[in-house]
Design a protein around this motif. Structure first.
Motif, PDB file in Angstrom:
ATOM      1  N   GLY A  56       0.835  -1.213   0.035  1.00  0.00           N
ATOM      2  CA  GLY A  56      -0.118  -0.226   0.049  1.00  0.00           C
ATOM      3  C   GLY A  56       0.905   1.276   0.011  1.00  0.00           C
ATOM      4  O   GLY A  56       0.611   2.237  -0.746  1.00  0.00           O
ATOM      5  N   LEU A  57       2.106   1.294   0.716  1.00  0.00           N
ATOM      6  CA  LEU A  57       2.975   2.334   0.757  1.00  0.00           C
ATOM      7  C   LEU A  57       3.577   2.686  -0.682  1.00  0.00           C
ATOM      8  O   LEU A  57       3.470   3.731  -0.870  1.00  0.00           O
ATOM      9  CB  LEU A  57       3.936   2.214   2.009  1.00  0.00           C
ATOM     10  N   LEU A  58       3.879   1.605  -1.229  1.00  0.00           N
ATOM     11  CA  LEU A  58       4.601   1.813  -2.430  1.00  0.00           C
ATOM     12  C   LEU A  58       3.522   2.276  -3.632  1.00  0.00           C
ATOM     13  O   LEU A  58       3.731   3.267  -4.301  1.00  0.00           O
ATOM     14  CB  LEU A  58       5.048   0.339  -3.032  1.00  0.00           C
ATOM     15  N   LEU A  59       2.100   1.533  -3.440  1.00  0.00           N
ATOM     16  CA  LEU A  59       1.324   2.095  -4.455  1.00  0.00           C
ATOM     17  C   LEU A  59       0.902   3.701  -4.197  1.00  0.00           C
ATOM     18  O   LEU A  59       0.782   4.374  -5.259  1.00  0.00           O
ATOM     19  CB  LEU A  59       0.078   1.319  -4.083  1.00  0.00           C
ATOM     20  N   ALA A  60       0.822   4.123  -2.744  1.00  0.00           N
ATOM     21  CA  ALA A  60       0.515   5.467  -2.657  1.00  0.00           C
ATOM     22  C   ALA A  60       1.792   6.435  -3.007  1.00  0.00           C
ATOM     23  O   ALA A  60       1.315   7.412  -3.727  1.00  0.00           O
ATOM     24  CB  ALA A  60       0.337   5.755  -0.874  1.00  0.00           C
ATOM     25  N   ARG A  61       2.789   6.041  -2.993  1.00  0.00           N
ATOM     26  CA  ARG A  61       4.005   6.821  -3.477  1.00  0.00           C
ATOM     27  C   ARG A  61       4.003   6.845  -4.987  1.00  0.00           C
ATOM     28  O   ARG A  61       4.248   7.830  -5.649  1.00  0.00           O
ATOM     29  CB  ARG A  61       5.519   6.184  -2.947  1.00  0.00           C
ATOM     30  N   PHE A  62       3.647   5.792  -5.689  1.00  0.00           N
ATOM     31  CA  PHE A  62       3.511   5.812  -7.096  1.00  0.00           C
ATOM     32  C   PHE A  62       2.289   6.740  -7.510  1.00  0.00           C
ATOM     33  O   PHE A  62       2.548   7.700  -8.273  1.00  0.00           O
ATOM     34  CB  PHE A  62       3.103   4.422  -7.530  1.00  0.00           C
ATOM     35  N   LEU A  63       1.076   6.618  -6.883  1.00  0.00           N
ATOM     36  CA  LEU A  63      -0.057   7.535  -7.314  1.00  0.00           C
ATOM     37  C   LEU A  63       0.325   9.027  -6.986  1.00  0.00           C
ATOM     38  O   LEU A  63      -0.315   9.871  -7.655  1.00  0.00           O
ATOM     39  CB  LEU A  63      -1.192   7.245  -6.503  1.00  0.00           C
ATOM     40  N   LEU A  64       1.385   9.311  -6.088  1.00  0.00           N
ATOM     41  CA  LEU A  64       1.818  10.612  -5.718  1.00  0.00           C
ATOM     42  C   LEU A  64       3.082  10.969  -6.669  1.00  0.00           C
ATOM     43  O   LEU A  64       3.332  12.281  -6.652  1.00  0.00           O
ATOM     44  CB  LEU A  64       2.363  10.614  -4.363  1.00  0.00           C
ATOM     45  N   GLY A  65       3.571  10.213  -7.662  1.00  0.00           N
ATOM     46  CA  GLY A  65       4.405  10.706  -8.567  1.00  0.00           C
ATOM     47  C   GLY A  65       5.532  10.133  -8.447  1.00  0.00           C
ATOM     48  O   GLY A  65       6.672  10.500  -9.287  1.00  0.00           O
ATOM     49  N   ALA A  66       5.906   9.063  -7.466  1.00  0.00           N
ATOM     50  CA  ALA A  66       7.107   8.519  -7.526  1.00  0.00           C
ATOM     51  C   ALA A  66       7.493   7.838  -8.788  1.00  0.00           C
ATOM     52  O   ALA A  66       6.750   7.078  -9.177  1.00  0.00           O
ATOM     53  CB  ALA A  66       7.392   7.623  -6.289  1.00  0.00           C
ATOM     54  N   PRO A  67       8.971   7.741  -9.155  1.00  0.00           N
ATOM     55  CA  PRO A  67       9.250   7.073 -10.499  1.00  0.00           C
ATOM     56  C   PRO A  67       9.201   5.444 -10.092  1.00  0.00           C
ATOM     57  O   PRO A  67       9.749   5.216  -9.119  1.00  0.00           O
ATOM     58  CB  PRO A  67      10.695   7.414 -10.622  1.00  0.00           C
ATOM     59  N   PRO A  68       8.494   4.745 -11.153  1.00  0.00           N
ATOM     60  CA  PRO A  68       8.426   3.161 -10.805  1.00  0.00           C
ATOM     61  C   PRO A  68       9.990   2.608 -10.585  1.00  0.00           C
ATOM     62  O   PRO A  68      10.038   1.630 -10.027  1.00  0.00           O
ATOM     63  CB  PRO A  68       7.767   2.756 -12.144  1.00  0.00           C
ATOM     64  N   GLU A  69      10.833   3.184 -11.247  1.00  0.00           N
ATOM     65  CA  GLU A  69      12.139   2.713 -11.277  1.00  0.00           C
ATOM     66  C   GLU A  69      12.618   2.722  -9.677  1.00  0.00           C
ATOM     67  O   GLU A  69      13.452   1.695  -9.381  1.00  0.00           O
ATOM     68  CB  GLU A  69      13.193   3.333 -11.970  1.00  0.00           C
ATOM     69  N   ARG A  70      12.525   4.010  -9.033  1.00  0.00           N
ATOM     70  CA  ARG A  70      12.920   3.993  -7.815  1.00  0.00           C
ATOM     71  C   ARG A  70      12.263   3.074  -6.672  1.00  0.00           C
ATOM     72  O   ARG A  70      12.643   2.395  -5.887  1.00  0.00           O
ATOM     73  CB  ARG A  70      12.695   5.295  -7.335  1.00  0.00           C
ATOM     74  N   LEU A  71      10.710   2.858  -7.014  1.00  0.00           N
ATOM     75  CA  LEU A  71      10.053   2.200  -6.251  1.00  0.00           C
ATOM     76  C   LEU A  71      10.524   0.710  -6.522  1.00  0.00           C
ATOM     77  O   LEU A  71      10.239  -0.127  -5.609  1.00  0.00           O
ATOM     78  CB  LEU A  71       8.702   2.324  -6.611  1.00  0.00           C
ATOM     79  N   ALA A  72      10.698   0.166  -7.460  1.00  0.00           N
ATOM     80  CA  ALA A  72      11.003  -1.119  -7.813  1.00  0.00           C
ATOM     81  C   ALA A  72      12.188  -1.621  -7.020  1.00  0.00           C
ATOM     82  O   ALA A  72      12.254  -2.650  -6.636  1.00  0.00           O
ATOM     83  CB  ALA A  72      11.255  -1.395  -9.225  1.00  0.00           C
ATOM     84  N   ALA A  73      13.061  -0.656  -7.076  1.00  0.00           N
ATOM     85  CA  ALA A  73      14.321  -0.949  -6.462  1.00  0.00           C
ATOM     86  C   ALA A  73      14.298  -0.953  -4.965  1.00  0.00           C
ATOM     87  O   ALA A  73      14.760  -1.996  -4.296  1.00  0.00           O
ATOM     88  CB  ALA A  73      15.423   0.367  -6.648  1.00  0.00           C
ATOM     89  N   LEU A  74      13.131  -0.263  -4.287  1.00  0.00           N
ATOM     90  CA  LEU A  74      12.780  -0.321  -2.921  1.00  0.00           C
ATOM     91  C   LEU A  74      12.214  -1.697  -2.669  1.00  0.00           C
ATOM     92  O   LEU A  74      12.378  -2.292  -1.690  1.00  0.00           O
ATOM     93  CB  LEU A  74      11.939   0.971  -2.443  1.00  0.00           C
ATOM     94  N   TYR A  75      11.182  -2.188  -3.395  1.00  0.00           N
ATOM     95  CA  TYR A  75      10.369  -3.184  -3.361  1.00  0.00           C
ATOM     96  C   TYR A  75      11.473  -4.449  -3.306  1.00  0.00           C
ATOM     97  O   TYR A  75      11.224  -5.604  -2.617  1.00  0.00           O
ATOM     98  CB  TYR A  75       9.420  -3.385  -4.635  1.00  0.00           C
TER      99      TYR A  75
END
Length: 235
Positions: free
Chosen positions: A203-222
């Motif tokens: 949920g936190l990753l999705l929220a950050r994505f919907l707020l505009g965080a780059p998918p590449e950065r989120l994927a690395a965190l994931y």
């Protein structure tokens, strides 16, 4: 039933996946089954012979890019994108046929169920009957008209949330139907990590994505999160 191609992105074709695909084929008689592996794998010493109507293709690593690669090889009027740990319901063909009789429906998704029971997973499964940015994801066997998939540009070449973006593109010009039946997917990751912990992380990753965080950065965190919790065996 109208012609359908089932695209299954996977890390590598295995005996277990072959058995699962046989179940998929039984639920969708006559469907074209396309398995898409990453193109950076070492060649197999002996490629197993696949049943008639099945194909094995390769594409750049990543769920979105592999789905796009499978779609390019597909011939069906409908394209289903099915995760390799997910089983279709027996009535998949009939519910899809009914949904796509409506010309206003461009894409359809199943509800979701898990192969193990837990109250929190049950709550998540219950919410999957609704169509929204928070309840429609790729693990629900997204099925889309081929011409619409091409019109919206397919999946973005992202390492994460490519399914959320595809649904967003479709909503701009068509409707997404939630089907009355459920696919069954593996609960192993949720149970290994803790259902509440895993759902909170998602949920936190999705929220950050919907707020505009780059998918590449989120994927690395994931990937770092999954490696810390489960030893790095990312799907």
């Amino acid at each position: 039933m109208r012609p359908i191609s089932v695209v299954i992105p996977t890390r590598r074709l295995s005996t277990a996946l072959r058995e699962r695909c046989a179940g998929t084929a039984a639920c969708l008689p006559g469907a074209e089954i396309i398995l898409c592996e990453p193109d950076d794998l070492d060649p197999l010493e002996a490629q197993p012979r696949l049943p008639a109507g099945w194909r094995l293709v390769r594409a750049p690593r990543g769920r979105g890019t592999q789905c796009n690669g499978g779609a390019r090889a597909a011939s069906g009027e409908l394209l289903m994108f099915l995760h390799d740990d997910t089983d279709l319901p027996r009535d998949a063909g009939s519910v899809l046929e009914t949904a796509f009789r409506d010309p206003g429906i461009g894409m359809a998704c199943f509800r979701i169920a898990f192969d193990q029971r837990h109250w929190l997973l049950g709550a998540y499964a219950w919410g999957s009957r609704f169509e929204s940015r928070l309840t429609t994801f790729g693990d629900q066997a997204m099925t889309i008209r081929r011409d619409l998939f091409a019109a919206v540009g397919g999946f973005p070449d992202w390492p994460l949330f490519e399914d959320v973006e595809l649904a967003r593109r479709v909503r701009r010009c068509s409707r997404i139907a939630k089907l009355p039946s459920a696919v069954t997917t593996s609960a192993s990751r949720f149970l290994a990590n803790g259902p509440a912990r895993q759902q909170l992380a998602n949920g936190l990753l999705l929220a950050r994505f919907l707020l505009g965080a780059p998918p590449e950065r989120l994927a690395a965190l994931y990937e770092r999160q999954r490696g810390a919790i489960s030893g790095g065996d990312a799907a």
